[in-house]
Motif scaffolding. Structure first.
Motif, mmCIF file in Angstrom:
data_model
loop_
_atom_site.group_PDB
_atom_site.id
_atom_site.type_symbol
_atom_site.label_atom_id
_atom_site.label_comp_id
_atom_site.label_asym_id
_atom_site.label_seq_id
_atom_site.Cartn_x
_atom_site.Cartn_y
_atom_site.Cartn_z
ATOM 1 N N TRP A 81 6.284 -0.960 2.882
ATOM 2 C CA TRP A 81 4.857 -0.761 2.653
ATOM 3 C C TRP A 81 4.107 -2.089 2.606
ATOM 4 O O TRP A 81 2.887 -2.109 2.469
ATOM 5 C CB TRP A 81 4.606 -0.052 1.319
ATOM 6 C CG TRP A 81 5.209 1.320 1.205
ATOM 7 C CD1 TRP A 81 5.736 2.075 2.207
ATOM 8 C CD2 TRP A 81 5.378 2.037 0.009
ATOM 9 N NE1 TRP A 81 6.227 3.255 1.714
ATOM 10 C CE2 TRP A 81 6.017 3.258 0.349
ATOM 11 C CE3 TRP A 81 5.073 1.814 -1.317
ATOM 12 C CZ2 TRP A 81 6.330 4.235 -0.594
ATOM 13 C CZ3 TRP A 81 5.375 2.782 -2.255
ATOM 14 C CH2 TRP A 81 5.997 3.972 -1.894
ATOM 15 N N PRO A 115 1.682 4.743 0.734
ATOM 16 C CA PRO A 115 1.129 5.721 1.677
ATOM 17 C C PRO A 115 0.957 7.112 1.051
ATOM 18 O O PRO A 115 0.223 7.940 1.577
ATOM 19 C CB PRO A 115 2.157 5.762 2.810
ATOM 20 C CG PRO A 115 3.428 5.301 2.193
ATOM 21 C CD PRO A 115 3.040 4.363 1.093
ATOM 22 N N LYS A 153 0.853 -1.188 0.000
ATOM 23 C CA LYS A 153 0.000 0.000 0.000
ATOM 24 C C LYS A 153 0.891 1.241 0.000
ATOM 25 O O LYS A 153 1.684 1.451 0.920
ATOM 26 C CB LYS A 153 -0.917 0.018 1.231
ATOM 27 C CG LYS A 153 -1.850 1.203 1.223
ATOM 28 C CD LYS A 153 -2.822 1.186 2.368
ATOM 29 C CE LYS A 153 -3.728 2.399 2.258
ATOM 30 N NZ LYS A 153 -4.682 2.465 3.346
ATOM 31 N N GLY A 199 -2.309 6.007 -1.591
ATOM 32 C CA GLY A 199 -3.264 5.005 -1.144
ATOM 33 C C GLY A 199 -3.484 3.841 -2.111
ATOM 34 O O GLY A 199 -4.363 3.017 -1.879
#
Length: 122
Positions: free
Chosen positions: A119, A88, A86, A91
């Protein structure tokens, strides 16, 4: 171990094996097996057959059976786990089983492989 000690040890083993060989030569079982093999090979030669042909005559299914030890089953690899990354910054989510994902490669080029690996969802 010194070379002399190694030589003597090998000499003793050889003497023991030679003694065992002499005992086997005197065995009536061995003599009978040798005589059988000699007569069998002479018979095969007389009629022009090979040992494999005789086996096929006596047991036609022998050639079709695969020996268990000769053909071990191929081990299957464990399926790779799905990894979810993911980003950051925007998104976005990526689900992949390997590192050959186009967007994942772009992220690694832009942000660095270490940061992108951080991530990874648990």
């Amino acid at each position: 171990m010194s070379r002399l000690a190694e030589f003597r040890q090998l000499e003793q083993k050889l003497a023991a094996q030679l003694a065992e060989l002499e005992v086997m030569k005197g065995s009536s079982e061995l003599k009978a097996e040798i005589e059988f093999e000699t007569k069998l090979r002479a018979l095969l030669e007389k009629y022009g057959f090979s040992l494999r042909e005789i086996i096929n005559i006596l047991d036609p299914q022998a050639g079709r059976r695969a020996p268990a030890a000769a053909a071990p089953q191929k081990a299957t690899r464990k399926a790779r786990e799905v990894k979810v990354y993911k980003n950051p910054h925007n998104g976005e989510l990526i689900e992949t089983k390997g590192g050959n994902h186009k967007l994942l490669k772009q992220w690694k080029a832009e942000y660095g492989a270490e940061e992108v690996e951080s991530w990874l969802g648990k």
